[in-house]
Design a protein around this motif. Structure first.
Motif, PDB file in Angstrom:
ATOM      1  N   HIS A  11      -4.652  -0.758   0.177  1.00 60.49           N
ATOM      2  CA  HIS A  11      -3.244  -0.709   0.596  1.00 60.49           C
ATOM      3  C   HIS A  11      -3.049  -0.632   2.096  1.00 60.49           C
ATOM      4  O   HIS A  11      -2.080  -0.080   2.575  1.00 60.49           O
ATOM      5  CB  HIS A  11      -2.566   0.500  -0.056  1.00 60.49           C
ATOM      6  N   HIS A  12      -3.991  -1.191   2.827  1.00 62.09           N
ATOM      7  CA  HIS A  12      -3.885  -1.086   4.275  1.00 62.09           C
ATOM      8  C   HIS A  12      -2.598  -1.677   4.828  1.00 62.09           C
ATOM      9  O   HIS A  12      -2.051  -1.197   5.795  1.00 62.09           O
ATOM     10  CB  HIS A  12      -5.072  -1.798   4.928  1.00 62.09           C
ATOM     11  N   ASP A  13      -2.134  -2.733   4.184  1.00 65.08           N
ATOM     12  CA  ASP A  13      -1.054  -3.493   4.792  1.00 65.08           C
ATOM     13  C   ASP A  13       0.313  -3.104   4.252  1.00 65.08           C
ATOM     14  O   ASP A  13       1.245  -3.874   4.316  1.00 65.08           O
ATOM     15  CB  ASP A  13      -1.302  -4.981   4.571  1.00 65.08           C
ATOM     16  N   ASP A  14       0.433  -1.879   3.731  1.00 66.97           N
ATOM     17  CA  ASP A  14       1.691  -1.513   3.104  1.00 66.97           C
ATOM     18  C   ASP A  14       2.870  -1.523   4.053  1.00 66.97           C
ATOM     19  O   ASP A  14       4.014  -1.720   3.646  1.00 66.97           O
ATOM     20  CB  ASP A  14       1.577  -0.128   2.462  1.00 66.97           C
ATOM     21  N   HIS A  15       2.610  -1.285   5.304  1.00 69.36           N
ATOM     22  CA  HIS A  15       3.733  -1.235   6.241  1.00 69.36           C
ATOM     23  C   HIS A  15       4.268  -2.630   6.542  1.00 69.36           C
ATOM     24  O   HIS A  15       5.347  -2.764   7.074  1.00 69.36           O
ATOM     25  CB  HIS A  15       3.300  -0.562   7.543  1.00 69.36           C
ATOM     26  N   HIS A  16       3.500  -3.617   6.180  1.00 66.19           N
ATOM     27  CA  HIS A  16       3.881  -4.956   6.616  1.00 66.19           C
ATOM     28  C   HIS A  16       4.527  -5.789   5.542  1.00 66.19           C
ATOM     29  O   HIS A  16       5.346  -6.633   5.815  1.00 66.19           O
ATOM     30  CB  HIS A  16       2.649  -5.693   7.167  1.00 66.19           C
ATOM     31  N   HIS A  17       4.153  -5.563   4.301  1.00 68.19           N
ATOM     32  CA  HIS A  17       4.788  -6.430   3.304  1.00 68.19           C
ATOM     33  C   HIS A  17       5.756  -5.642   2.439  1.00 68.19           C
ATOM     34  O   HIS A  17       5.681  -4.426   2.306  1.00 68.19           O
ATOM     35  CB  HIS A  17       3.742  -7.173   2.467  1.00 68.19           C
ATOM     36  N   LYS A  68       6.797   9.418  -4.851  1.00 66.84           N
ATOM     37  CA  LYS A  68       8.234   9.674  -4.874  1.00 66.84           C
ATOM     38  C   LYS A  68       8.911   8.856  -5.971  1.00 66.84           C
ATOM     39  O   LYS A  68       9.743   9.372  -6.722  1.00 66.84           O
ATOM     40  CB  LYS A  68       8.834   9.346  -3.505  1.00 66.84           C
ATOM     41  N   MET A  69       8.521   7.576  -6.049  1.00 65.00           N
ATOM     42  CA  MET A  69       9.105   6.750  -7.102  1.00 65.00           C
ATOM     43  C   MET A  69       8.684   7.262  -8.474  1.00 65.00           C
ATOM     44  O   MET A  69       9.492   7.319  -9.399  1.00 65.00           O
ATOM     45  CB  MET A  69       8.682   5.290  -6.898  1.00 65.00           C
ATOM     46  N   PRO A 103       0.149  12.044   2.566  1.00 65.84           N
ATOM     47  CA  PRO A 103       0.776  10.723   2.490  1.00 65.84           C
ATOM     48  C   PRO A 103       1.127  10.337   1.062  1.00 65.84           C
ATOM     49  O   PRO A 103       2.012   9.519   0.840  1.00 65.84           O
ATOM     50  CB  PRO A 103      -0.279   9.783   3.059  1.00 65.84           C
ATOM     51  N   ASP A 104       0.431  10.880   0.098  1.00 61.93           N
ATOM     52  CA  ASP A 104       0.692  10.575  -1.307  1.00 61.93           C
ATOM     53  C   ASP A 104      -0.161  11.541  -2.117  1.00 61.93           C
ATOM     54  O   ASP A 104      -0.813  12.423  -1.567  1.00 61.93           O
ATOM     55  CB  ASP A 104       0.321   9.112  -1.635  1.00 61.93           C
ATOM     56  N   MET A 105      -0.175  11.337  -3.429  1.00 61.38           N
ATOM     57  CA  MET A 105      -1.103  12.080  -4.272  1.00 61.38           C
ATOM     58  C   MET A 105      -2.531  11.622  -3.964  1.00 61.38           C
ATOM     59  O   MET A 105      -2.743  10.525  -3.453  1.00 61.38           O
ATOM     60  CB  MET A 105      -0.805  11.794  -5.740  1.00 61.38           C
ATOM     61  N   ALA A 106      -3.504  12.438  -4.355  1.00 57.81           N
ATOM     62  CA  ALA A 106      -4.889  12.067  -4.098  1.00 57.81           C
ATOM     63  C   ALA A 106      -5.271  10.806  -4.858  1.00 57.81           C
ATOM     64  O   ALA A 106      -6.053   9.995  -4.378  1.00 57.81           O
ATOM     65  CB  ALA A 106      -5.822  13.207  -4.481  1.00 57.81           C
ATOM     66  N   PHE A 107      -4.714  10.619  -6.046  1.00 56.19           N
ATOM     67  CA  PHE A 107      -5.045   9.439  -6.853  1.00 56.19           C
ATOM     68  C   PHE A 107      -3.754   8.763  -7.306  1.00 56.19           C
ATOM     69  O   PHE A 107      -3.271   9.026  -8.408  1.00 56.19           O
ATOM     70  CB  PHE A 107      -5.888   9.834  -8.067  1.00 56.19           C
ATOM     71  N   PRO A 135      15.611   8.189   3.093  1.00 57.15           N
ATOM     72  CA  PRO A 135      14.556   8.724   2.228  1.00 57.15           C
ATOM     73  C   PRO A 135      13.183   8.411   2.805  1.00 57.15           C
ATOM     74  O   PRO A 135      13.043   7.459   3.554  1.00 57.15           O
ATOM     75  CB  PRO A 135      14.796   7.961   0.917  1.00 57.15           C
ATOM     76  N   PRO A 136      12.174   9.189   2.421  1.00 56.73           N
ATOM     77  CA  PRO A 136      10.852   8.972   3.009  1.00 56.73           C
ATOM     78  C   PRO A 136      10.279   7.617   2.592  1.00 56.73           C
ATOM     79  O   PRO A 136      10.436   7.217   1.437  1.00 56.73           O
ATOM     80  CB  PRO A 136      10.004  10.111   2.403  1.00 56.73           C
ATOM     81  N   GLY A 137       9.646   6.941   3.513  1.00 57.14           N
ATOM     82  CA  GLY A 137       9.052   5.648   3.184  1.00 57.14           C
ATOM     83  C   GLY A 137       7.699   5.827   2.529  1.00 57.14           C
ATOM     84  O   GLY A 137       7.238   6.937   2.316  1.00 57.14           O
ATOM     85  N   HIS A 138       7.059   4.698   2.242  1.00 55.26           N
ATOM     86  CA  HIS A 138       5.732   4.759   1.651  1.00 55.26           C
ATOM     87  C   HIS A 138       4.790   5.386   2.677  1.00 55.26           C
ATOM     88  O   HIS A 138       4.748   4.964   3.822  1.00 55.26           O
ATOM     89  CB  HIS A 138       5.278   3.346   1.294  1.00 55.26           C
ATOM     90  N   GLY A 139       4.047   6.410   2.275  1.00 59.20           N
ATOM     91  CA  GLY A 139       3.181   7.104   3.232  1.00 59.20           C
ATOM     92  C   GLY A 139       3.853   8.313   3.840  1.00 59.20           C
ATOM     93  O   GLY A 139       3.225   9.060   4.592  1.00 59.20           O
TER      94      GLY A 139
END
Lengths: 537, 621, 122
Positions: B8-14, B29-30, B127-131, B573-577
């Motif tokens: 998921h490296h590119d999550d900020h871009h797409h 969050k979702m 940034p998220d859950m561990a898994f 709302p908080p973004g991804h990460g």
């Protein structure tokens, strides 16, 4: 976004994520198997029948233990090879581990299969007989059911003249089976009278099926559709009628509580009748000419002239002799009978010698007499070897209940071979698969026996249904087997698809193998307890 | 094993598509929102079942009114209602499913799944859950389990009918007439349960790992908000208490499907089956032991998330530190430990010996100590605070006395002498509903109102909240208080007709005080009216929940309540990460109204100034 | 620590040794259970066989846990996690036993008159 500590451990905890997770998971697994083993303790302590101790063949269990321990060693070596950077060795060790898992499961499957084909019966007087059932035969050929399988000689036989099906609950495979049997006996199953019903309110009744129509699933489905529609329609009408009645009753009795007037509030059935549809809860079929139908004992509550299947089908006809026929009896067990006799204050030997089996079967009587002699011999031997306890005056060691009251297949083999107990010759294959019935037929090792239906208290194959010991044995080992399969799949995944990861991120792969290895060791750990508990105690 | 998070490296871009953003999302969050909405829907369904039951109790002779029965087809009604009246069988089915749905599909997912998922990673600065993928799997397995259970309403057998506790041998026999046992409601219940257990096991592994390993820089154990502590303990309860029930569930499944006798005693005789065709030799008590080994910790699985929400809300809306934070933390740990060894107080009537009863009575009374410590600390936290009666605070304030009634009415049940009289009466129902409905649910309403601005960027309407709050508070008491009275008079909890059958024999049915059923039976109508009014009172909430998403008052900052914990440091709302900076923590979670500070709060993430005398040591891992 | 290649190399002999001990332990369990001459208590299965069998099994399990699963040098958190599981599983067993045999009602634990029917007895 990147989750931290996937590969490298966090400094203050010293652990990477999946290692914490696997230990958490293992803790919950400890609780899961703890639940099962505590259930085992609870059931064993509370059992009201003699617990079948040391009843399983030890050899397959022992070999499986070796296999699992071996795989536990190899999985550590596989992980160590990864840490040392030997991909080739990793593959070899991991390959052995996965192969061990496969062999383990094959042995497990053989063990299960033997049990599933072994029949046990508990008689009314608590004598237990084990063995193999014969198959129903006609003119020397086995009869087949609608699945094309042989039918065991353990059926409820009814000279059936009529079958009445519940229109909602009829079970389709049983209808197929009834049709197959009727065809085999040259009978026909057909409607004894027209099925007619009012299907539209206020209209005359129409015929849904005619007398003489043959039984078929399609016919029953047609009746079912009409019945359900009528039921829904009538229910709706009756509900609104009752609502109306309540409205009027409330208006007529102001201030009264429901329960004070409820007895007077009823639906005016006569007024409603013309609008109602006909419900057809059941359909009666005739069998002509009346012929013998077989039913599995568990599916039917049998009566002399009327029986009922579990799906509410009523079977009319005379109950025939429905014995359970053992082609080979391979064990006779009086422990339960003896236990009950002791509770009642009766001498167990007297009780056994008055049991139905001993009174009615020559072979069983001979086996029992032989066993008594063997027990006496053993008693003497133990007395000579260990002497008498000075305090109580009783012999220090005595034969166990199992030795006294159970005549197992090895005893029967010894008797047929004309040797003492424990001196019989048994092949390795027999240790695994149980006795070789055909091979030993020449010596009449395993007697034939027909048990009348009304002597039977409970009968089952050696499945979880047979008693709580087998129930917990199958559940725990089955669940353990699922763990073996699950673990092996994960290990196999690293074996076959780990190469790419090994090249990009060997550290991560090593972590994952370590984590999967921890699970694998846990599976081994459960078996380390399961083996002595189920096989040796 | 571990998730492939490096994909998921590119999550900020797409921009992910609709499906991966809203349905198969791995974002905590979702997933939290999914859990929340699903759980609220299940709660509504469980509530509906209860309304039908209350009709049967209040008006056993009258057909179910149209407004309650329209959701079912005529065919279904013809099968399960008799001339429109609720039958005993149907009542049992609704009762069993009401309990199951409320506990396993409603409250636990709402508290642990929704609040836990949304808030925990934010509060610890992760940034998220561990898994993340495991997290998604938990949700879908939970949904599958819930649907499997509810689907059985439409099967020939109907849904499970043996109570939410599913006691054997009753539950072992129920639906025995169904030939294919896999399609019987009682079996489906077990399958659903095994799925739910799997889901919560995955969930709890994930939560605990996250809390242990993904805490932000400087967030030491004693700087963790109470919420996170409560979630950690809840996670452990789920992790360790559920497996024995899973064992029991598997064994009962074996009993049903392959006719083993784990829980079936010898010589069992039933009206429908005659002498059971079973080996016997099993123990019904074994099931009860295994069930309550989960069952009691489960109570705290329900309760702790509500405690967690309220404990977060009180400091924020009183502008005062949580009183006795450390004692609360230790209490919650002790509570978690003790909850494992109190289970058999549900089984005083099973004929256990006096020694074991005494043991469980002692531990049960002991466990009230930590819960009272927690509730008292919350109460004292109000003292001297500048309380703002914001919408969440109203619910939090109502939580304390309501839970108090629930908790205190439990004490007589802990003593096995008193329990002999009260066991299986409406008193028990009143007791635990006070804990769960006005207690735990009020805590969750508070939580929803409190975190809603973070989730959506808008406040919920205070006016609609008033319309929701006051009728709910009043109705809850109208429903549950009379239950305590009826229960002490001896009303049994499983009468489908509310005691109606005893009226004709009023003279023979006097209790120890000489009172008869007739004196208490009218309370049934009062309670039922209360229940239906309560349903109406939820409408403003539903409207509020959905309309405020679009039309509510907008928040003006990322930290609208001026709170101190880390979730308010994220964008809204908080973004991804989640975080836009690398979060670090410099102080405890409840630094409000410090005299040495100009503002009345100091966020955990605010870097101390050099002159700040309270400057803590440098944050480190 | 076992995580560096050198340490791993060093512990390989230990692993082999433990594997051998596990094999021997298994054979021992079977011998003790099946050879009458090795019976400690009565002839046939009795409580001593159970204790001995479980003792050997526990030793084997401990070896697997400590050596193969590296519990001999793990981080603190792992002990906390696994320990909590063990504690509650012990509670489960102990309280089940207590519930089954109440010392006040049952003479399983305390039997001054010697008349109680022991559960294991036939």
């Amino acid at each position: 976004m990147e989750i931290p500590f996937v590969v490298q451990p966090r400094k203050d905890t010293g652990l990477f994520n999946s290692k914490i997770a696997i230990w958490l998971f293992l803790a919950s697994e400890v609780m899961l198997f703890g639940g099962f083993f505590s259930a085992y303790v609870f059931l064993r302590l509370g059992a009201d029948y003699p617990w079948p101790e040391r009843t399983l063949p030890v050899l397959p269990g022992l070999i499986n233990t070796f296999i699992l321990i071996g795989s536990s060693v190899t999985v550590v070596f596989a992980w160590a090879s990864l840490k040392l950077g030997h991909w080739g060795r990793f593959k070899i060790f991991m390959g052995i581990t996965v192969a061990c898992a496969a062999i383990f499961m094959v042995f497990k499957g053989i063990e299960y299969n033997v049990k599933f084909h072994h029949q046990g019966v508990r008689l009314k007087d608590y004598t237990v007989i084990e063995g193999h059932l014969g198959y129903e035969k006609e003119n020397g050929k086995p009869v087949l059911n609608h699945h094309g399988k042989k039918i065991e000689e353990n059926q409820i036989l009814i000279e059936t003249s009529g079958l009445t099906y519940n229109t909602v609950r009829f079970h389709k495979p049983w209808i197929e089976e009834a049709l197959t049997q009727a065809k085999h006996r040259g009978s026909k199953i057909f409607l004894s009278a027209d099925v007619s019903a009012v299907t539209k309110p206020g209209q005359p009744a129409e015929t849904i099926a005619k007398a003489g129509d043959e039984l078929s699933v399609a016919l029953l489905e047609r009746v079912k559709t009409a019945h359900l529609a009528a039921r829904a329609h009538n229910g709706k009408l009756r509900t609104s009628a009752l609502r109306q009645e309540w409205k009027e009753a409330k208006a007529a009795n102001p201030g009264k509580r429901d329960w004070q007037i409820s007895s007077g509030v009823n639906i005016d059935t006569a007024a409603l009748a013309p609008q109602l549809l006909t419900e057809i809860p059941s359909v009666a079929f005739k069998v002509d000419p009346p012929s013998r139908f077989d039913f599995k004992p568990r599916d039917i509550k049998h009566g002399e002239t009327q029986s009922r299947l579990r799906d509410d089908t009523s079977v009319e006809g005379k109950l025939l002799d429905s014995p359970m026929v053992f082609h080979y009896v391979d064990a006779i067990d009086f422990r339960h009978l003896a236990m009950r006799a002791v509770k009642k204050g009766v001498d167990p030997i007297v009780a056994i010698e008055n049991s139905w089996l001993i009174k009615n079967d020559q072979a069983a009587r001979e086996a029992w007499e032989w066993n008594k002699l063997q027990t006496a011999r053993l008693e003497k031997e133990l007395l000579e070897q260990y002497g008498v306890d000075e305090k109580t005056g009783k012999p220090k060691r005595e034969p166990t209940a199992k030795e006294r009251y159970r005549i197992g297949w090895k005893e029967l083999v010894a008797k047929a071979d004309g040797v003492n107990r424990d001196q019989q010759k048994v092949t390795i294959k027999e240790e695994f698969m149980g006795p070789d019935y055909q091979g030993r037929e020449g010596k009449h090792t395993f007697p034939h026996l027909s048990v009348p239906r009304n002597e039977i208290r409970f009968a089952s194959k050696f499945t979880p249904a047979w008693n709580t010991y087998y129930a917990i044995y199958f559940t725990v080992t089955g669940l353990h087997g699922l763990h073996v399969i699950g673990g092996a799949l994960v290990l196999a995944y690293y074996l076959f698809f780990g190469r790419k990861m090994y090249e990009t991120n060997p550290e991560w792969l090593a972590n994952r193998v370590e984590v999967a290895g921890l699970f694998w060791h846990f599976v081994d750990l459960v078996w380390i307890f399961a083996f002595p508990i189920f096989y040796l105690m | 094993m571990s998730a492939h998070s490096n994909d998921h490296h590119d999550d900020h871009h797409h921009n992910p598509g609709f499906l991966s953003k809203y349905v198969f999302s791995t974002d905590h969050k979702m997933i939290g929102i999914q859990y929340g909405i699903t759980a609220l829907l299940f709660l509504a369904f469980g509530f509906y079942l209860m309304m039908v039951m209350r009709w049967s109790i209040a008006y056993p002779h009258q057909p179910l009114p149209e407004w309650m029965s329209w959701i079912f087809t005529d065919n279904w009604k013809a099968r399960w209602l008799q001339d429109g009246k609720v039958t005993g069988e149907t009542y049992n089915m609704f009762g069993a499913m009401h309990g199951t749905i409320m506990v396993f599909l409603g409250i636990v997912p709402l508290g642990f799944g929704a609040f836990g998922n949304y808030v925990t990673p934010l509060q610890i600065g992760a940034p998220d859950m561990a898994f993340p993928r495991l997290n998604m799997m938990s949700y879908w397995i939970y949904l599958a389990g819930g649907l499997v259970m509810c689907a059985s309403f439409f099967m020939e057998s109907g849904a499970a009918k043996s109570g939410w506790t599913n006691y054997s041998p009753l539950a072992g026999f129920a639906d025995g007439q169904i030939v294919n046992q896999w399609l019987a409601g009682q079996t489906q219940w077990l399958i659903g349960l095994v799925l739910l257990i799997t889901s919560s096991l995955l969930g709890s592994v994930n939560f605990i790992t996250t809390i242990i390993n993904l805490r932000a820089r400087g967030l030491t154990w004693m700087r963790m908000p109470f919420f996170v502590w409560a979630m950690l303990v809840t996670g452990f309860l789920l992790l360790l208490a559920f497996p024995p029930l899973e064992a029991a569930g598997i064994m009962q499944l074996m009993d049903r499907v392959v006719h083993s006798s784990f829980f079936m005693p010898s010589g069992l005789f039933t009206k429908s089956e005659g002498l059971a065709d079973l080996s016997g030799g099993g123990s019904p008590l074994l099931f009860q032991h295994l069930f309550w080994f989960l069952g009691h910790p489960e109570v705290y699985v329900l309760l702790l998330p509500a405690f967690a929400c309220v404990a977060e809300i009180i400091p924020v809306h009183t502008r005062k530190p949580l009183w006795g934070y450390k004692s609360m933390v230790y209490s919650v740990l002790v509570l978690g430990f003790l909850s494992f060894i109190v289970w058999a107080h549900h089984m005083y009537m099973t004929g256990m010996g006096p020694a074991v009863s005494t043991f469980f009575q002692t531990t049960t009374v002991l466990i009230s100590v930590p819960s009272v410590v927690i509730i008292t600390a919350m109460l004292i936290s109000l003292w001297g605070g500048s309380i703002r009666f914001t919408p969440p605070m109203m619910w939090a304030c109502a939580f304390i006395p309501m839970f108090g009634i629930g908790g205190l009415t439990g004490l007589p049940l802990a003593f096995n002498l008193a329990d002999l009289h009260l066991h299986d009466t409406y008193y028990v129902i009143g007791h635990f509903h006070y804990v769960v409905a006005p207690g735990i649910l009020f805590g969750f309403f508070a939580g929803i109102l409190h975190w809603y601005p973070k989730i959506t960027g808008r406040f919920m309407s205070p006016f609609l909240n008033q319309l929701h709050f006051w009728p709910s508070l009043i109705c809850m008491n109208i429903i549950f208080f009379p239950m305590l009275l009826q229960g002490m008079a001896g009303f049994h909890r499983r009468w489908y007709n509310g005691g109606d059958a005893y009226l004709s024999k009023a003279a023979d049915s006097t209790n120890v005080f000489g009172n008869t059923v007739a004196q208490y039976i009218d309370m049934n109508i009062l309670m039922s009216m209360g229940a239906w009014t309560l349903a109406v009172a939820q409408i403003p909430f539903i409207i509020n929940l959905f309309t405020s998403w679009k039309f509510g008052r907008k928040v003006t900052s990322d930290n609208p309540w001026n709170a101190t914990t880390l979730e308010w440091a994220t964008p809204t709302p908080p973004g991804h990460g989640n975080f836009e900076f690398e979060p670090a923590v410099y102080r405890g979670p409840y630094e409000y109204s410090r005299p040495d500070h100009a503002e009345d709060f100091i966020p955990q993430w605010e870097e101390p100034k050099r002159t700040d005398s309270s400057a803590p040591t440098k944050p480190s891992h | 620590m076992a995580d560096t290649p050198e340490a791993v190399r060093k512990s390989i002999r230990t692993y082999l040794f433990v594997g051998a001990v596990l094999f021997v332990g298994t054979v021992l369990t079977v011998l003790v259970a099946t050879v009458p001459a090795l019976d400690i208590g009565h002839h046939g299965f009795d409580v001593w066989d159970a204790i001995l069998g479980l003792a050997i099994a526990s030793t084997k399990a401990a070896l697997v846990a400590f050596i193969f699963m590296h519990l001999n040098h793990e981080k603190k958190a792992v002990y906390w996690i696994f320990g909590s599981g063990l504690i509650f599983v012990i509670a489960l067993f102990a309280l089940f036993a207590l519930a089954k045999y109440d010392p006040i009602f049952d003479n399983f634990f305390y039997d001054p008159t010697g008349t109680a029917v022991k559960p294991m007895a036939l």
